[in-house]
Design a protein around this motif. Structure first.
Motif, mmCIF file in Angstrom:
data_model
loop_
_atom_site.group_PDB
_atom_site.id
_atom_site.type_symbol
_atom_site.label_atom_id
_atom_site.label_comp_id
_atom_site.label_asym_id
_atom_site.label_seq_id
_atom_site.Cartn_x
_atom_site.Cartn_y
_atom_site.Cartn_z
ATOM 1 N N TRP A 158 0.828 -1.200 0.000
ATOM 2 C CA TRP A 158 0.000 0.000 0.000
ATOM 3 C C TRP A 158 0.863 1.252 0.000
ATOM 4 C CZ3 TRP A 158 -4.092 -1.485 -1.898
ATOM 5 C CH2 TRP A 158 -5.003 -2.382 -1.347
ATOM 6 N N GLY A 159 1.936 1.230 0.788
ATOM 7 C CA GLY A 159 2.822 2.390 0.821
ATOM 8 C C GLY A 159 3.469 2.660 -0.528
ATOM 9 N N GLY A 160 3.883 1.595 -1.208
ATOM 10 C CA GLY A 160 4.484 1.760 -2.529
ATOM 11 C C GLY A 160 3.481 2.261 -3.545
ATOM 12 N N LEU A 161 2.254 1.731 -3.505
ATOM 13 C CA LEU A 161 1.215 2.182 -4.430
ATOM 14 C C LEU A 161 0.903 3.654 -4.215
ATOM 15 C CD1 LEU A 161 -0.963 1.599 -6.569
ATOM 16 C CD2 LEU A 161 -2.490 0.916 -4.708
ATOM 17 N N GLU A 162 0.808 4.077 -2.963
ATOM 18 C CA GLU A 162 0.508 5.479 -2.676
ATOM 19 C C GLU A 162 1.606 6.391 -3.216
ATOM 20 O OE1 GLU A 162 -1.889 8.445 -1.699
ATOM 21 O OE2 GLU A 162 -2.417 6.346 -1.352
ATOM 22 N N GLN A 163 2.854 6.002 -3.055
ATOM 23 C CA GLN A 163 3.945 6.798 -3.599
ATOM 24 C C GLN A 163 3.903 6.834 -5.118
ATOM 25 O OE1 GLN A 163 7.761 5.590 -2.140
ATOM 26 N NE2 GLN A 163 7.316 6.124 -0.012
ATOM 27 N N SER A 164 3.467 5.738 -5.717
ATOM 28 C CA SER A 164 3.429 5.642 -7.175
ATOM 29 C C SER A 164 2.397 6.570 -7.783
ATOM 30 C CB SER A 164 3.136 4.194 -7.590
ATOM 31 O OG SER A 164 2.916 4.084 -8.978
ATOM 32 N N TRP A 165 1.213 6.657 -7.163
ATOM 33 C CA TRP A 165 0.151 7.409 -7.825
ATOM 34 C C TRP A 165 -0.202 8.738 -7.172
ATOM 35 C CZ3 TRP A 165 -4.648 3.629 -7.186
ATOM 36 C CH2 TRP A 165 -5.100 3.663 -5.872
ATOM 37 N N ASN A 166 0.448 9.103 -6.068
ATOM 38 C CA ASN A 166 0.001 10.324 -5.402
ATOM 39 C C ASN A 166 0.438 11.608 -6.094
ATOM 40 O OD1 ASN A 166 2.696 10.636 -4.695
ATOM 41 N ND2 ASN A 166 2.365 10.522 -2.486
ATOM 42 N N GLY A 167 1.262 11.508 -7.126
ATOM 43 C CA GLY A 167 1.621 12.701 -7.893
ATOM 44 C C GLY A 167 0.739 12.928 -9.100
ATOM 45 N N TYR A 168 -0.255 12.066 -9.277
ATOM 46 C CA TYR A 168 -1.161 12.176 -10.418
ATOM 47 C C TYR A 168 -2.563 12.547 -9.951
ATOM 48 C CZ TYR A 168 2.459 9.559 -12.917
ATOM 49 O OH TYR A 168 3.649 9.149 -13.482
ATOM 50 N N LEU A 169 -3.318 13.126 -10.861
ATOM 51 C CA LEU A 169 -4.723 13.377 -10.597
ATOM 52 C C LEU A 169 -5.504 12.107 -10.899
ATOM 53 C CD1 LEU A 169 -5.333 16.939 -12.098
ATOM 54 C CD2 LEU A 169 -4.952 16.315 -9.706
ATOM 55 N N LEU A 170 -6.117 11.548 -9.904
ATOM 56 C CA LEU A 170 -6.946 10.360 -10.103
ATOM 57 C C LEU A 170 -8.361 10.857 -10.407
ATOM 58 C CD1 LEU A 170 -5.582 8.090 -7.236
ATOM 59 C CD2 LEU A 170 -4.799 8.283 -9.600
ATOM 60 N N ASP A 171 -8.518 11.371 -11.628
ATOM 61 C CA ASP A 171 -9.719 12.114 -11.985
ATOM 62 C C ASP A 171 -10.812 11.264 -12.616
ATOM 63 O OD1 ASP A 171 -8.320 11.615 -14.292
ATOM 64 O OD2 ASP A 171 -8.233 13.700 -14.967
ATOM 65 N N SER A 172 -10.569 9.978 -12.796
ATOM 66 C CA SER A 172 -11.599 9.088 -13.326
ATOM 67 C C SER A 172 -11.314 7.670 -12.865
ATOM 68 C CB SER A 172 -11.613 9.141 -14.863
ATOM 69 O OG SER A 172 -10.435 8.550 -15.396
ATOM 70 N N VAL A 173 -12.335 6.831 -12.934
ATOM 71 C CA VAL A 173 -12.151 5.422 -12.580
ATOM 72 C C VAL A 173 -11.108 4.789 -13.482
ATOM 73 C CG1 VAL A 173 -13.284 3.164 -12.496
ATOM 74 C CG2 VAL A 173 -14.480 5.193 -11.655
ATOM 75 N N GLU A 174 -11.149 5.145 -14.772
ATOM 76 C CA GLU A 174 -10.181 4.583 -15.734
ATOM 77 C C GLU A 174 -8.757 4.962 -15.356
ATOM 78 O OE1 GLU A 174 -12.938 6.249 -16.506
ATOM 79 O OE2 GLU A 174 -14.117 4.566 -17.296
ATOM 80 N N THR A 175 -8.567 6.185 -14.868
ATOM 81 C CA THR A 175 -7.227 6.619 -14.461
ATOM 82 C C THR A 175 -6.743 5.838 -13.251
ATOM 83 O OG1 THR A 175 -7.621 8.860 -15.294
ATOM 84 C CG2 THR A 175 -5.838 8.590 -13.709
ATOM 85 N N VAL A 176 -7.631 5.616 -12.286
ATOM 86 C CA VAL A 176 -7.260 4.840 -11.103
ATOM 87 C C VAL A 176 -6.823 3.439 -11.513
ATOM 88 C CG1 VAL A 176 -8.098 3.822 -8.956
ATOM 89 C CG2 VAL A 176 -8.789 6.144 -9.581
ATOM 90 N N LEU A 177 -7.598 2.793 -12.379
ATOM 91 C CA LEU A 177 -7.270 1.436 -12.813
ATOM 92 C C LEU A 177 -5.943 1.416 -13.575
ATOM 93 C CD1 LEU A 177 -10.792 0.259 -14.045
ATOM 94 C CD2 LEU A 177 -9.704 -0.249 -11.860
#
Length: 236
Positions: A158-177
């Motif tokens: 979880w910590g690695g995933l958070e570091q990976s995506w926290n610099g991006y805008l998770l602005d849609s479900v498709e982006t999150v996936l």
């Protein structure tokens, strides 16, 4: 409790017919142009909202990490975080991995004692018994002590995933996936699935069903809520 879970894990890791997984859910992800307190990956700073004003979409992540290989399986829902959500994710993981894990006869699951997977959550235990029956696996639930879930292996993921995506805008479900699917953990890309079922809260068993369920649970005498073995029904 730590001594017990360490002994269970060591036994599992030394047995070639046992696979050990670490399972947990993560805090809800708000889908939108929200700052995640991360650093922008681009040349220009990304404009984001500094707080979440009534987010329209939310996703609840659940995850499974195979402790030996590091293979990660992420599943998400826009519904509720429930026992059924967690168990649907475990079912999906097993169906995708059963051919590769064909010689496995036992499954050890490390988790914390969260409300959706507690050793007293009857709906969760009922679904786990059903899973043992359909998979043919002997299941052992080995819980970490309360407030010590940070020792559960998946917390590193979880910590690695958070570091990976926290610099991006998770602005849609498709982006999150997409962002989750691009995350590499221990050299392997994460497998990601979106679960589309509606998960109802508050599903409970009647007294008779609870009594029947307990007959299928082999609770460790000294730690009855924290170490539970479930054996599949055998066909004569």
């Amino acid at each position: 409790m730590f001594k017990n879970v360490h002994e269970v894990n060591a036994e599992a890791d030394s047995d070639p017919k046992t696979v050990r997984i670490s399972v947990d859910t993560k805090a809800t992800v708000h889908v939108g142009d929200y700052s995640r307190k991360g650093k922008s990956r681009g040349l220009e700073a990304v404009k984001a909202l500094d707080h979440e004003m009534m987010p329209k979409e939310k996703l609840v992540p659940g995850g499974i990490v195979e402790t030996e290989t590091g293979k990660a399986f992420l599943f998400l829902t826009d519904s509720n975080k429930t026992s059924d959500f967690l168990m649907d994710g475990i079912d999906l993981w097993w169906n995708s991995r059963r051919e590769s894990l064909g010689d496995v006869t036992r499954l050890v699951i490390n988790m914390d004692n969260g409300p959706e997977c507690s050793g007293r959550r009857t709906r969760f235990l009922q679904r786990m018994v059903e899973f043992a029956n359909t998979s043919g696996l002997e299941i052992r639930l080995a819980y970490y002590p309360p407030y010590h879930s940070k020792y559960n292996y998946i917390e590193h993921y979880w910590g690695g995933l958070e570091q990976s995506w926290n610099g991006y805008l998770l602005d849609s479900v498709e982006t999150v996936l997409k962002r989750a699917g691009n995350f590499v953990w221990r050299g392997v890309k994460t497998t990601v699935s979106l679960l589309t079922s509606v998960y109802q809260k508050g599903i409970t068993l009647c007294t008779k069903e609870k009594a029947e369920l307990e007959k299928r649970l082999d609770r460790f005498t000294q730690l009855p809520q924290w170490d539970i073995t479930i054996r599949p029904l055998t066909v004569n």
